[in-house]
Design a protein around this motif. Structure first.
Motif, short mmCIF file in Angstrom:
data_model
loop_
_atom_site.label_atom_id
_atom_site.label_comp_id
_atom_site.label_asym_id
_atom_site.label_seq_id
_atom_site.Cartn_x
_atom_site.Cartn_y
_atom_site.Cartn_z
N LEU A 165 -19.66 7.62 6.69
CA LEU A 165 -18.59 6.86 7.33
C LEU A 165 -17.25 7.49 7.00
CD1 LEU A 165 -17.52 4.26 8.79
CD2 LEU A 165 -17.60 3.14 6.54
N SER A 166 -16.50 7.88 8.03
CA SER A 166 -15.24 8.56 7.78
C SER A 166 -14.06 7.62 7.99
CB SER A 166 -15.09 9.78 8.68
OG SER A 166 -14.50 9.45 9.92
N THR A 167 -13.02 7.82 7.20
CA THR A 167 -11.75 7.18 7.47
C THR A 167 -11.17 7.78 8.75
OG1 THR A 167 -10.47 8.77 6.19
CG2 THR A 167 -11.33 6.84 5.01
N LEU A 168 -10.14 7.12 9.28
CA LEU A 168 -9.52 7.59 10.51
C LEU A 168 -8.56 8.73 10.22
CD1 LEU A 168 -8.77 4.19 12.28
CD2 LEU A 168 -10.86 5.58 12.32
N LEU A 169 -8.37 9.57 11.23
CA LEU A 169 -7.48 10.71 11.12
C LEU A 169 -6.03 10.27 11.09
CD1 LEU A 169 -10.18 11.94 12.30
CD2 LEU A 169 -8.74 13.63 13.42
N VAL A 170 -5.19 11.15 10.60
CA VAL A 170 -3.76 10.95 10.65
C VAL A 170 -3.31 10.85 12.11
CG1 VAL A 170 -3.26 13.43 10.67
CG2 VAL A 170 -1.55 11.83 9.78
N ASN A 171 -2.24 10.10 12.37
CA ASN A 171 -1.72 9.94 13.72
C ASN A 171 -0.22 10.27 13.73
OD1 ASN A 171 -0.70 8.37 16.25
ND2 ASN A 171 -2.94 8.29 16.39
N LYS A 172 0.23 10.93 14.81
CA LYS A 172 1.63 11.35 14.88
C LYS A 172 2.58 10.16 15.07
CE LYS A 172 1.29 16.12 16.57
NZ LYS A 172 1.58 17.03 17.71
N ASP A 173 2.11 9.10 15.69
CA ASP A 173 2.95 7.93 15.94
C ASP A 173 3.08 7.14 14.64
OD1 ASP A 173 3.80 5.26 16.56
OD2 ASP A 173 3.21 5.58 18.65
N PRO A 174 4.29 6.98 14.09
CA PRO A 174 4.43 6.29 12.80
C PRO A 174 3.87 4.87 12.80
CG PRO A 174 6.45 7.45 13.37
CD PRO A 174 5.58 7.51 14.58
N ALA A 175 4.05 4.13 13.90
CA ALA A 175 3.53 2.76 13.97
C ALA A 175 2.00 2.76 13.93
CB ALA A 175 4.04 2.06 15.22
N VAL A 176 1.39 3.67 14.70
CA VAL A 176 -0.08 3.77 14.70
C VAL A 176 -0.57 4.23 13.34
CG1 VAL A 176 -2.07 4.92 15.75
CG2 VAL A 176 -0.15 4.18 17.19
N GLN A 177 0.13 5.17 12.72
CA GLN A 177 -0.28 5.66 11.41
C GLN A 177 -0.28 4.54 10.37
OE1 GLN A 177 -1.80 8.08 10.26
NE2 GLN A 177 -1.33 8.21 8.08
N ARG A 178 0.68 3.62 10.44
CA ARG A 178 0.67 2.50 9.51
C ARG A 178 -0.57 1.62 9.72
NH1 ARG A 178 6.31 2.74 10.54
NH2 ARG A 178 6.18 1.19 12.23
N ARG A 179 -0.94 1.42 10.98
CA ARG A 179 -2.16 0.65 11.26
C ARG A 179 -3.40 1.41 10.79
NH1 ARG A 179 -0.20 0.31 17.27
NH2 ARG A 179 1.68 -0.94 16.98
N VAL A 180 -3.38 2.73 10.97
CA VAL A 180 -4.50 3.56 10.49
C VAL A 180 -4.66 3.42 8.98
CG1 VAL A 180 -5.19 5.96 10.09
CG2 VAL A 180 -4.50 5.24 12.38
N GLN A 181 -3.56 3.43 8.27
CA GLN A 181 -3.63 3.29 6.81
C GLN A 181 -4.19 1.93 6.41
OE1 GLN A 181 0.49 4.23 6.03
NE2 GLN A 181 0.00 6.34 5.40
N ASP A 182 -3.80 0.88 7.14
CA ASP A 182 -4.35 -0.46 6.88
C ASP A 182 -5.85 -0.47 7.15
OD1 ASP A 182 -4.79 -3.19 6.55
OD2 ASP A 182 -3.97 -3.71 8.52
N PHE A 183 -6.23 0.10 8.29
CA PHE A 183 -7.65 0.17 8.66
C PHE A 183 -8.44 0.92 7.60
CE2 PHE A 183 -11.41 1.76 10.71
CZ PHE A 183 -11.74 0.84 11.69
N ASN A 184 -7.91 2.07 7.17
CA ASN A 184 -8.62 2.88 6.18
C ASN A 184 -8.76 2.15 4.84
OD1 ASN A 184 -9.00 4.97 7.97
ND2 ASN A 184 -7.33 6.23 7.19
N SER A 185 -7.76 1.38 4.47
CA SER A 185 -7.85 0.61 3.22
C SER A 185 -9.00 -0.39 3.29
CB SER A 185 -6.54 -0.12 2.94
OG SER A 185 -5.49 0.80 2.70
N GLN A 186 -9.13 -1.06 4.42
CA GLN A 186 -10.24 -2.01 4.59
C GLN A 186 -11.58 -1.29 4.60
OE1 GLN A 186 -9.69 -5.28 7.47
NE2 GLN A 186 -7.65 -4.45 7.88
N LEU A 187 -11.62 -0.12 5.24
CA LEU A 187 -12.86 0.67 5.29
C LEU A 187 -13.28 1.10 3.89
CD1 LEU A 187 -13.62 3.50 7.84
CD2 LEU A 187 -13.93 3.91 5.40
N GLU A 188 -12.36 1.61 3.10
CA GLU A 188 -12.69 2.08 1.76
C GLU A 188 -13.11 0.91 0.86
OE1 GLU A 188 -9.08 4.06 0.90
OE2 GLU A 188 -9.67 5.94 1.88
N LYS A 189 -12.46 -0.23 1.01
CA LYS A 189 -12.84 -1.41 0.23
C LYS A 189 -14.26 -1.83 0.58
CE LYS A 189 -11.44 -6.19 -0.73
NZ LYS A 189 -10.44 -7.27 -0.41
#
Length: 273
Positions: A173-197
């Protein structure tokens, strides 16, 4: 004859008998150019799980499909080549083939969210019974800002289904890739935190699943410069880095002795090519 001379004579005679009766090991024969033959230097890899055939389902959305790569192969050809070179037969499986590569089957669906990919998996996983599932899903949830507070629960529901429908599967299971859009990247980081937990929780359970979590935003993974102009999908260099990250996950799964033979499915060969 003195005692010392007698003793020296006996030692020399004994040594002569040994060397005449035993042959010393000879070095490997050399080629005409003086180098050792290739077979004398190479060690043949056994492959993951002592060479068990790997029936691999790439599962996710457009990144799994290979969108944005020059040949629509995405990461799949690179990782398939690596696995074959390591010593395993490979059969990629899925209901949505994509790309110019041999054995181009995949379960990647453009624009799909976690829940939509879950629905597709429920149809395909029981059909193919993969013993490896490479999961990268959730980018569209972040782009669409879709129900992110429940991302961890929805991911867990997907994983539970994968293990129920193919109990012998090892999931990377992979975390999500980095995103160029700062707003999307913040959501990606939130998503990845839940995934890793979620990954940590599943590893602490008594009935541990065959699960390895890999980080696509690690030093090995794609960077912003490895994305296409849309800021979301990797270019060819980015997909190669994805393959490297997934491959490290397979190596970790092998260290944990996760790999087992897939259930037999009529019509599915060990080598999908």
């Amino acid at each position: 004859m003195s005692v010392h001379k007698q003793l020296l004579w006996c030692v020399l005679a004994f040594a002569s008998q040994i060397t005449s009766g035993l042959a010393l090991p000879t070095p490997a024969s050399q080629n005409h150019n003086g180098t050792l033959p290739r077979d004398a230097l190479a060690t043949r890899a056994k492959g993951f799980g002592n060479g068990v055939p790997l029936r691999i389902m790439p599962l996710g959305a457009s990144i799994t499909f290979g969108f944005g790569s020059s040949d629509n192969n995405g990461y799949r050809k690179d990782i398939r080549d690596k696995i074959e070179a390591n010593g395993n037969k490979v059969n990629m499986v899925g209901n949505n083939p994509s790309g110019t590569m041999k054995d181009n089957d995949t379960e990647g669906w453009k624009s799909y969210t976690v829940d939509q990919v879950h629905d597709k998996a429920d149809a395909s996983v029981p059909k193919y019974k993969p013993n490896v599932i490479l999961v990268n899903v959730g980018t569209n949830d972040c782009v669409q800002n879709k129900d992110l507070p429940s991302a961890g629960k929805r991911l867990q529901s997907l994983l539970d289904s994968l293990y129920a429908e193919s109990p012998k599967a090892t999931v990377v299971l992979s975390t999500l890739l980095v995103n160029k859009d700062p707003a999307v990247q913040r959501r990606v980081q939130d998503f990845n935190s839940q995934l890793e937990k979620l990954g940590n929780q599943l590893q602490l359970q008594a009935d541990k699943k065959r699960l390895v979590v890999v980080d696509m935003q690690s030093d090995l993974g794609p960077k912003v410069d490895d994305l296409n102009t849309d800021g979301t999908h990797p270019n060819d260099a980015g997909y190669r880095k994805m393959a490297d990250v997934f491959y490290e996950g397979l190596k970790e799964a092998d260290r944990r002795n996760y790999f087992v033979a897939a259930d037999k499915v009529d019509g599915l060969a060990d080598d999908g090519a």
